[in-house]
Design a protein around this motif. Sequence first.
Motif, PDB file in Angstrom:
ATOM      1  N   PHE A 124       0.851  -1.203   0.000  1.00  0.00           N
ATOM      2  CA  PHE A 124       0.000   0.000   0.000  1.00  0.00           C
ATOM      3  C   PHE A 124       0.879   1.242   0.000  1.00  0.00           C
ATOM      4  CE2 PHE A 124      -2.460   3.314   2.264  1.00  0.00           C
ATOM      5  CZ  PHE A 124      -3.469   3.464   1.326  1.00  0.00           C
ATOM      6  N   ASN A 125       0.504   2.205  -0.838  1.00  0.00           N
ATOM      7  CA  ASN A 125       1.231   3.474  -0.889  1.00  0.00           C
ATOM      8  C   ASN A 125       0.602   4.420   0.128  1.00  0.00           C
ATOM      9  OD1 ASN A 125       2.430   5.880  -1.486  1.00  0.00           O
ATOM     10  ND2 ASN A 125       2.234   5.676  -3.701  1.00  0.00           N
ATOM     11  N   LYS A 128      -0.926   7.861  -0.446  1.00  0.00           N
ATOM     12  CA  LYS A 128      -2.228   8.017  -1.108  1.00  0.00           C
ATOM     13  C   LYS A 128      -3.400   7.749  -0.167  1.00  0.00           C
ATOM     14  CE  LYS A 128      -0.458   7.023  -5.691  1.00  0.00           C
ATOM     15  NZ  LYS A 128      -0.353   6.086  -6.792  1.00  0.00           N
ATOM     16  N   THR A 131      -6.204  10.268  -0.556  1.00  0.00           N
ATOM     17  CA  THR A 131      -6.911  10.042  -1.829  1.00  0.00           C
ATOM     18  C   THR A 131      -7.871   8.870  -1.691  1.00  0.00           C
ATOM     19  OG1 THR A 131      -4.839  10.679  -2.864  1.00  0.00           O
ATOM     20  CG2 THR A 131      -6.521   9.823  -4.318  1.00  0.00           C
ATOM     21  N   LEU A 132      -7.394   7.808  -1.020  1.00  0.00           N
ATOM     22  CA  LEU A 132      -8.239   6.621  -0.821  1.00  0.00           C
ATOM     23  C   LEU A 132      -9.465   6.963   0.022  1.00  0.00           C
ATOM     24  CD1 LEU A 132      -8.455   3.519  -1.282  1.00  0.00           C
ATOM     25  CD2 LEU A 132      -7.326   3.238   0.908  1.00  0.00           C
ATOM     26  N   SER A 135     -11.819   9.043  -1.991  1.00  0.00           N
ATOM     27  CA  SER A 135     -12.443   8.203  -3.026  1.00  0.00           C
ATOM     28  C   SER A 135     -13.596   7.407  -2.429  1.00  0.00           C
ATOM     29  CB  SER A 135     -11.434   7.221  -3.626  1.00  0.00           C
ATOM     30  OG  SER A 135     -10.396   7.906  -4.213  1.00  0.00           O
ATOM     31  N   PHE A 136     -13.344   6.799  -1.255  1.00  0.00           N
ATOM     32  CA  PHE A 136     -14.401   6.008  -0.613  1.00  0.00           C
ATOM     33  C   PHE A 136     -15.583   6.887  -0.210  1.00  0.00           C
ATOM     34  CE2 PHE A 136     -11.259   2.476   0.361  1.00  0.00           C
ATOM     35  CZ  PHE A 136     -11.883   1.588  -0.489  1.00  0.00           C
ATOM     36  N   ILE A 139     -17.455   7.712  -3.387  1.00  0.00           N
ATOM     37  CA  ILE A 139     -18.193   6.524  -3.861  1.00  0.00           C
ATOM     38  C   ILE A 139     -19.429   6.292  -2.982  1.00  0.00           C
ATOM     39  CG2 ILE A 139     -18.048   3.992  -4.051  1.00  0.00           C
ATOM     40  CD1 ILE A 139     -15.070   4.446  -4.914  1.00  0.00           C
ATOM     41  N   GLY A 378      -0.087  12.207  -2.779  1.00  0.00           N
ATOM     42  CA  GLY A 378       1.218  11.626  -3.110  1.00  0.00           C
ATOM     43  C   GLY A 378       1.134  10.753  -4.323  1.00  0.00           C
TER      44      GLY A 378
END
Lengths: 379, 217
Positions: A124-125, A128, A131-132, A135-136, A139, A378
């Motif tokens: 896992f980065n 990010k 961002t994750l 995003s969730f 969504i 990132g």
Amino acid sequence: MKNLLRLLLILLVISFAFNSYSSFELSGKDTPNDKGSSIDLSWKLNDKSIVKTALNIFVFRKGENESVFKKVKELDISTKKYSDKNGLEDNTPYLYYLEFRDISGDVVYKTQQFGPFIATSQWFNSKKMMTLCFSFLAIFIILLFINLAKKGRKLYVRPLPGVQAIEDAVGRATEMGKPMVYSPGISVISDISTLASISILSKVAETVAEFGSRLIVPNYDPIVYSVTDEVVRGAYVKSGRPDAYKPEDVYFLTQRQFAYASGVSGLMAREKPAANFFLGYFMAESLILAEAGAMTGAIQIAGTDSTSQIPFFIVACDYTLIGEELYAAGALMGDDARLIGGLKGQDYVKLVAMIMLIVLFVLKLFGVPGIDTILAGGN
Amino acid sequence: MFLKKTVPFLITLGMGLFTFTYYFVPHKLMQNMWDMVSDWAIIIGGGALAVGAVSMIRTYYKKAMTKSDPNRYYSMITIVCVFLMAIIGFITGIKPGSLFNDLFIHVMAPCESTMFSLLSFYIASAAFRSFRLKSFSAGLLLFSAIIVMLAQIPTGETISAAIPGLNIPLIKTWLLNYPNVAAQRAILIGVAIGSVATALKIILGIDKSVFAGAGGK
């Protein structure tokens, strides 16, 4: 007590002397958030005389299964860190040492061996993470509104003049007995704007098939052509008139940008269409297409998410779908409540993004640390 | 219907989830899978190009054979050029110095440059239409355009030097760096969020209109 103090003083002096004698410090670690096979090295040279005489730094490395050290990199003397990605294997210990060499290649200073350092691949980065999370959140909000719409909740979405104009243009072309030209842009099938354009095309093609008018679709990308061909054919099948579909009206033109512009301009000049649709991703050819179309007197509706081309379409076309309006058009042209729900959810995600931006901006003004990291994310 | 709707949906769902995961997972395993998928895309692209070429030749052949069409000679020229270039490419190769490459550089490239150069004339005609003072917004556009255009040429600096307190290049820089960038970023944020929503609707099969042959729903 005095003796104890003396002893401490002596130890301190010895420690200081030892540290000043250690003129070189090197640290190494696995490169974070990467696919592996990389070790980050950084060093500090305390002895200024070496810096004055040496010109280059040679990095030497030895793996667990290797018998001798190999030179992996030659660096400038001012370099303070280096990411070794030179044929490293994951989960293998590596030892390093550095040589400082002068202009004639003679070794001025050779460090001791450092290590072992091990490169690993990450799952896992962590850069990010924000961002994750966003995003969730996005969504979740979009799916929530899709679900609400599915359950029958009435959701208001601002009507777009450009969308109404698309429907009017199809009707106008049918009445005039003239064809329509539809360009899905010059991008590939994986581009969201191309997908949005195909979504609009499916609705336009249904109306065209129903009214029995003619739609010409010149394509830039062969994969996009394959999809548009099937989509238009499907629309004719759906309207119960598969025989009315003309395969030569949906065709692959060229994959050269200005050859495409030339081809579509020539098509518009010859066919004198009643309506031109430029919906998708466009670059410098946007104004060529729009102006060539304007000269034929056709009603022109454009839409793109390419910010640099939006002004050209605005000045040369009758209606322009700006940015995300292109994505919304397909949903607004149909009667699927779930698509409208998605649009509404999208608007609320935008609201959340705006609130977050304002809050983070205010926090940044008050000097709260870490805001830059949250905003920048990132790679 | 299974092949027309369900299979494309499953492929889209799988690839959508894979691409989403790939963005966050840097592991070598994911990287190798991504490289493999990229290779597939290249192969599919090559196959699709053949399908595209057939489509183009079919369309232009039909046009060329329509005797009532006064423009059919253009279609004939297109077909002749397509086959001529393909044959020359097969015989001479496509490396620099070959006839194919010479034709490309000395015929195709100038033609493309000619099309590109048309932009300057189209910009002038588009500007003439858009800069008419019809409303307050059009007035703002006209004013901004005059400032930016003046600042691009030495006249802007000459006027600025003649009128104390007026700095046209500075106003231009402000216009481009603040109102312009603010508007562009607003559009970009909307585009980014719109992309997520559109991608989600396609991946989850809510919007099936892009699946070939689904017929809209």
